[in-house]
Motif scaffolding. Sequence first.
Motif, PDB file in Angstrom:
ATOM      1  N   ALA A  65       0.843  -1.190   0.000  1.00  0.00           N
ATOM      2  CA  ALA A  65       0.000   0.000   0.000  1.00  0.00           C
ATOM      3  C   ALA A  65       0.875   1.234   0.000  1.00  0.00           C
ATOM      4  CB  ALA A  65      -0.936   0.009   1.199  1.00  0.00           C
ATOM      5  N   LEU A  66       0.477   2.233  -0.784  1.00  0.00           N
ATOM      6  CA  LEU A  66       1.207   3.491  -0.873  1.00  0.00           C
ATOM      7  C   LEU A  66       0.424   4.584  -0.158  1.00  0.00           C
ATOM      8  CD1 LEU A  66       2.494   3.492  -4.583  1.00  0.00           C
ATOM      9  CD2 LEU A  66       3.603   2.589  -2.529  1.00  0.00           C
ATOM     10  N   PHE A  67       1.148   5.418   0.555  1.00  0.00           N
ATOM     11  CA  PHE A  67       0.534   6.503   1.314  1.00  0.00           C
ATOM     12  C   PHE A  67       0.467   7.762   0.452  1.00  0.00           C
ATOM     13  CE2 PHE A  67       0.717  10.145   4.214  1.00  0.00           C
ATOM     14  CZ  PHE A  67      -0.354   9.847   5.047  1.00  0.00           C
ATOM     15  N   TYR A  68      -0.659   8.473   0.520  1.00  0.00           N
ATOM     16  CA  TYR A  68      -0.840   9.688  -0.275  1.00  0.00           C
ATOM     17  C   TYR A  68      -1.294  10.846   0.600  1.00  0.00           C
ATOM     18  CZ  TYR A  68      -5.943   9.712  -0.077  1.00  0.00           C
ATOM     19  OH  TYR A  68      -7.239   9.812   0.364  1.00  0.00           O
ATOM     20  N   TRP A  69      -1.091  12.042   0.082  1.00  0.00           N
ATOM     21  CA  TRP A  69      -1.591  13.289   0.687  1.00  0.00           C
ATOM     22  C   TRP A  69      -2.090  14.134  -0.476  1.00  0.00           C
ATOM     23  CZ3 TRP A  69       1.898  16.906   4.207  1.00  0.00           C
ATOM     24  CH2 TRP A  69       1.060  17.704   5.007  1.00  0.00           C
ATOM     25  N   VAL A 137       9.190   3.519   1.456  1.00  0.00           N
ATOM     26  CA  VAL A 137       9.467   4.945   1.615  1.00  0.00           C
ATOM     27  C   VAL A 137       8.399   5.559   2.508  1.00  0.00           C
ATOM     28  CG1 VAL A 137       9.628   7.175   0.447  1.00  0.00           C
ATOM     29  CG2 VAL A 137      10.609   5.132  -0.612  1.00  0.00           C
ATOM     30  N   GLY A 138       8.832   6.326   3.514  1.00  0.00           N
ATOM     31  CA  GLY A 138       7.890   7.033   4.368  1.00  0.00           C
ATOM     32  C   GLY A 138       6.903   6.103   5.055  1.00  0.00           C
ATOM     33  N   PHE A 139       5.608   6.395   4.889  1.00  0.00           N
ATOM     34  CA  PHE A 139       4.556   5.594   5.501  1.00  0.00           C
ATOM     35  C   PHE A 139       4.105   4.432   4.614  1.00  0.00           C
ATOM     36  CE2 PHE A 139       3.687   9.841   7.548  1.00  0.00           C
ATOM     37  CZ  PHE A 139       4.073   9.462   8.837  1.00  0.00           C
ATOM     38  N   SER A 140       4.575   4.355   3.382  1.00  0.00           N
ATOM     39  CA  SER A 140       4.171   3.273   2.482  1.00  0.00           C
ATOM     40  C   SER A 140       4.797   1.958   2.946  1.00  0.00           C
ATOM     41  CB  SER A 140       4.586   3.589   1.044  1.00  0.00           C
ATOM     42  OG  SER A 140       3.904   4.731   0.568  1.00  0.00           O
ATOM     43  N   TYR A 141       4.080   0.858   2.759  1.00  0.00           N
ATOM     44  CA  TYR A 141       4.548  -0.399   3.338  1.00  0.00           C
ATOM     45  C   TYR A 141       4.177  -1.590   2.464  1.00  0.00           C
ATOM     46  CZ  TYR A 141      -0.323  -1.230   4.735  1.00  0.00           C
ATOM     47  OH  TYR A 141      -1.677  -1.428   4.716  1.00  0.00           O
ATOM     48  N   THR A 142       4.798  -2.715   2.765  1.00  0.00           N
ATOM     49  CA  THR A 142       4.436  -4.001   2.189  1.00  0.00           C
ATOM     50  C   THR A 142       4.476  -5.043   3.300  1.00  0.00           C
ATOM     51  OG1 THR A 142       5.003  -5.724   0.574  1.00  0.00           O
ATOM     52  CG2 THR A 142       6.830  -4.444   1.500  1.00  0.00           C
ATOM     53  N   ASN A 143       3.588  -6.015   3.210  1.00  0.00           N
ATOM     54  CA  ASN A 143       3.601  -7.135   4.148  1.00  0.00           C
ATOM     55  C   ASN A 143       4.492  -8.279   3.656  1.00  0.00           C
ATOM     56  OD1 ASN A 143       1.761  -5.866   5.879  1.00  0.00           O
ATOM     57  ND2 ASN A 143      -0.011  -6.690   4.783  1.00  0.00           N
ATOM     58  N   THR A 144       5.089  -8.098   2.488  1.00  0.00           N
ATOM     59  CA  THR A 144       5.949  -9.124   1.889  1.00  0.00           C
ATOM     60  C   THR A 144       7.353  -8.568   1.772  1.00  0.00           C
ATOM     61  OG1 THR A 144       4.033  -9.909   0.626  1.00  0.00           O
ATOM     62  CG2 THR A 144       6.205 -10.675  -0.087  1.00  0.00           C
ATOM     63  N   SER A 145       8.227  -8.975   2.648  1.00  0.00           N
ATOM     64  CA  SER A 145       9.559  -8.365   2.719  1.00  0.00           C
ATOM     65  C   SER A 145      10.363  -8.547   1.446  1.00  0.00           C
ATOM     66  CB  SER A 145      10.335  -8.942   3.912  1.00  0.00           C
ATOM     67  OG  SER A 145      10.456 -10.348   3.799  1.00  0.00           O
ATOM     68  N   LEU A 342      -3.252  12.235  10.032  1.00  0.00           N
ATOM     69  CA  LEU A 342      -3.035  11.911   8.620  1.00  0.00           C
ATOM     70  C   LEU A 342      -3.477  10.493   8.260  1.00  0.00           C
ATOM     71  CD1 LEU A 342       0.496  13.492   8.033  1.00  0.00           C
ATOM     72  CD2 LEU A 342      -1.649  14.244   6.999  1.00  0.00           C
ATOM     73  N   HIS A 343      -3.997   9.743   9.235  1.00  0.00           N
ATOM     74  CA  HIS A 343      -4.380   8.336   9.023  1.00  0.00           C
ATOM     75  C   HIS A 343      -3.171   7.526   8.556  1.00  0.00           C
ATOM     76  CE1 HIS A 343      -7.735  11.041   7.482  1.00  0.00           C
ATOM     77  NE2 HIS A 343      -8.129  10.705   8.705  1.00  0.00           N
ATOM     78  N   ALA A 344      -1.999   7.840   9.121  1.00  0.00           N
ATOM     79  CA  ALA A 344      -0.753   7.216   8.704  1.00  0.00           C
ATOM     80  C   ALA A 344      -0.289   6.185   9.730  1.00  0.00           C
ATOM     81  CB  ALA A 344       0.325   8.284   8.530  1.00  0.00           C
ATOM     82  N   VAL A 346      -0.941   3.100  10.070  1.00  0.00           N
ATOM     83  CA  VAL A 346      -2.075   2.360  10.630  1.00  0.00           C
ATOM     84  C   VAL A 346      -1.596   1.005  11.153  1.00  0.00           C
ATOM     85  CG1 VAL A 346      -4.320   1.332  10.117  1.00  0.00           C
ATOM     86  CG2 VAL A 346      -3.667   3.492   9.058  1.00  0.00           C
ATOM     87  N   SER A 347      -1.940   0.716  12.382  1.00  0.00           N
ATOM     88  CA  SER A 347      -1.586  -0.565  13.018  1.00  0.00           C
ATOM     89  C   SER A 347      -0.078  -0.810  13.018  1.00  0.00           C
ATOM     90  CB  SER A 347      -2.304  -1.733  12.309  1.00  0.00           C
ATOM     91  OG  SER A 347      -3.699  -1.550  12.344  1.00  0.00           O
ATOM     92  N   GLY A 348       0.698   0.259  13.049  1.00  0.00           N
ATOM     93  CA  GLY A 348       2.144   0.116  13.146  1.00  0.00           C
ATOM     94  C   GLY A 348       2.774  -0.594  11.976  1.00  0.00           C
ATOM     95  N   LYS A 349       2.312  -0.291  10.741  1.00  0.00           N
ATOM     96  CA  LYS A 349       2.800  -0.989   9.560  1.00  0.00           C
ATOM     97  C   LYS A 349       4.248  -0.652   9.217  1.00  0.00           C
ATOM     98  CE  LYS A 349      -0.829  -3.376   8.186  1.00  0.00           C
ATOM     99  NZ  LYS A 349      -0.793  -4.844   8.024  1.00  0.00           N
ATOM    100  N   ILE A 350       4.760   0.498   9.664  1.00  0.00           N
ATOM    101  CA  ILE A 350       6.156   0.822   9.381  1.00  0.00           C
ATOM    102  C   ILE A 350       6.978   0.577  10.642  1.00  0.00           C
ATOM    103  CG2 ILE A 350       5.527   2.534   7.641  1.00  0.00           C
ATOM    104  CD1 ILE A 350       6.337   4.703   9.661  1.00  0.00           C
TER     105      ILE A 350
END
Length: 473
Positions: A65-69, A137-145, A342-344, A346-350
């Motif tokens: 998932a990518l974080f946007y503003w 990068v930043g708040f963007s994350y993946t669950n697959t390392s 910022l709804h960033a 979420v659930s400690g994804k980073i």
Amino acid sequence: MASSPKSTYPLSLITILFVLSFAHSFKSLHAQESDRVFNLPGQPKTPPVSQFSGYITVNKDNGRALFYWFFEAQILPSEKPLLLWLNGGPGCSSIGYGAAAELGPLRVKRYGTGLEFNAHAWNKEANLLFVESPVGVGFSYTNTSSDLIKLDDGFVAEDAYSFLVNWLRRFPQYQAHDFYIAGESYAGHYVPQLAEVIYEHNKDRRTYPYINFKGFIVGNPETDDYFDSKGLLEYAWSHSVVSDQVYEQAKNVCNFKLLDWSNACNDAMNIIFNEYSEIDIYNIYAPKCNLAQTSSGTMDQVDETKAKGRVGRRIRMYSGYDPCFSSYAEDYFNMVDVQRSLHANVSGKINGRWGVCNDSILDAYNFTVFSVLPIYSKLIKAGLKIWVYSGDADGRVPVIGSRYCMEALDLPLKTQWHPWYHNKQVAGRFVEYEGLTMVTIRGAGHLVPLNKPEEALVMVNSFLLGKQLRRHK
């Protein structure tokens, strides 16, 4: 007389389609409103800013998932184009740079104490969308390392396209708007590569949703490794950063046309980068930031010995890094109440602190594309609007290399090299080719909207409206 089945069927179908359309619109509106940002900590009360932020899933299977503003245009957003901004690095945040330090309406104050309104924000001219790309990068994350070791230009372009398609589903009112992409630095790769993906997918409307794509604008962009490296060396010498002897040594041992630099070339270029360590390579005439650094991406902190082992055996360093502003951004965006607003995260994804740049992305990134000039040629032939701009005080991706790149396209000349003006002063120079415009901004470094905000706003307005820059005082 009772209606026949033939007369009732179309009415039933219309009703079903209306209900489905209403349900989809309601779902999109609900998703939008759940992303609305009402009030950020330290945000000025006036003027009002219509803004949204959150996550867009780009790959469900891997949990990417990518974080946007997103900031709606200040006036008549329903009539303004949509502009997507990307920063490069690779590994640097479009939130920390583009949005919070350069062209967004809310800029982080000194020392991260709050926000201030940017009078020269680009959402005066467009609906302004920022995304932190790629994952990691930043708040963007993946669950697959394993995603993080697959990163290359193609991976990033496809994820960015998936982001855009899914974002437009959440904000369908912008689907028909004229759409443009902008960015700086290593986004000199990201932007034209995403543009190419959109252009190709737009040819197949049965498979892909149509995006009303009109063109792109890139600033101090990494474009072609040969010309960019040649320009970096020549700029350092021509601007008195290095001696004649150092310049001649690098010229003699470096063949920038090779993907793999020799050890002798890396050693010679290391000497040049070391000379830059006492000044700001991204703005050579600006005072160097002397704040204690909280991030590891500054020029004098790059592990160049480690860099020699990266793909291509060449020194790799961030493009697009301003140490003072990155420190302010990191102080601000690591505040828990800011992330909540910022709804960033979420659930400690980073993991760990939010950073303006992520060293591990730069370390792992697969540099597989030597030049994006072939993409320029393709998209120019397709009739897309393309501008390239360059702050002429940038030593990292200097104007010399960008001029070499544009000349290599071998385009017919429309308007000779000419000064352009703002407030009765020379703001820079520009040259117009058939299908491409190149602009310089006098006295700006790598981050043009930060160094010269008024000139940058005038420039992007001209780009979006298809107007020539002012040629007279």
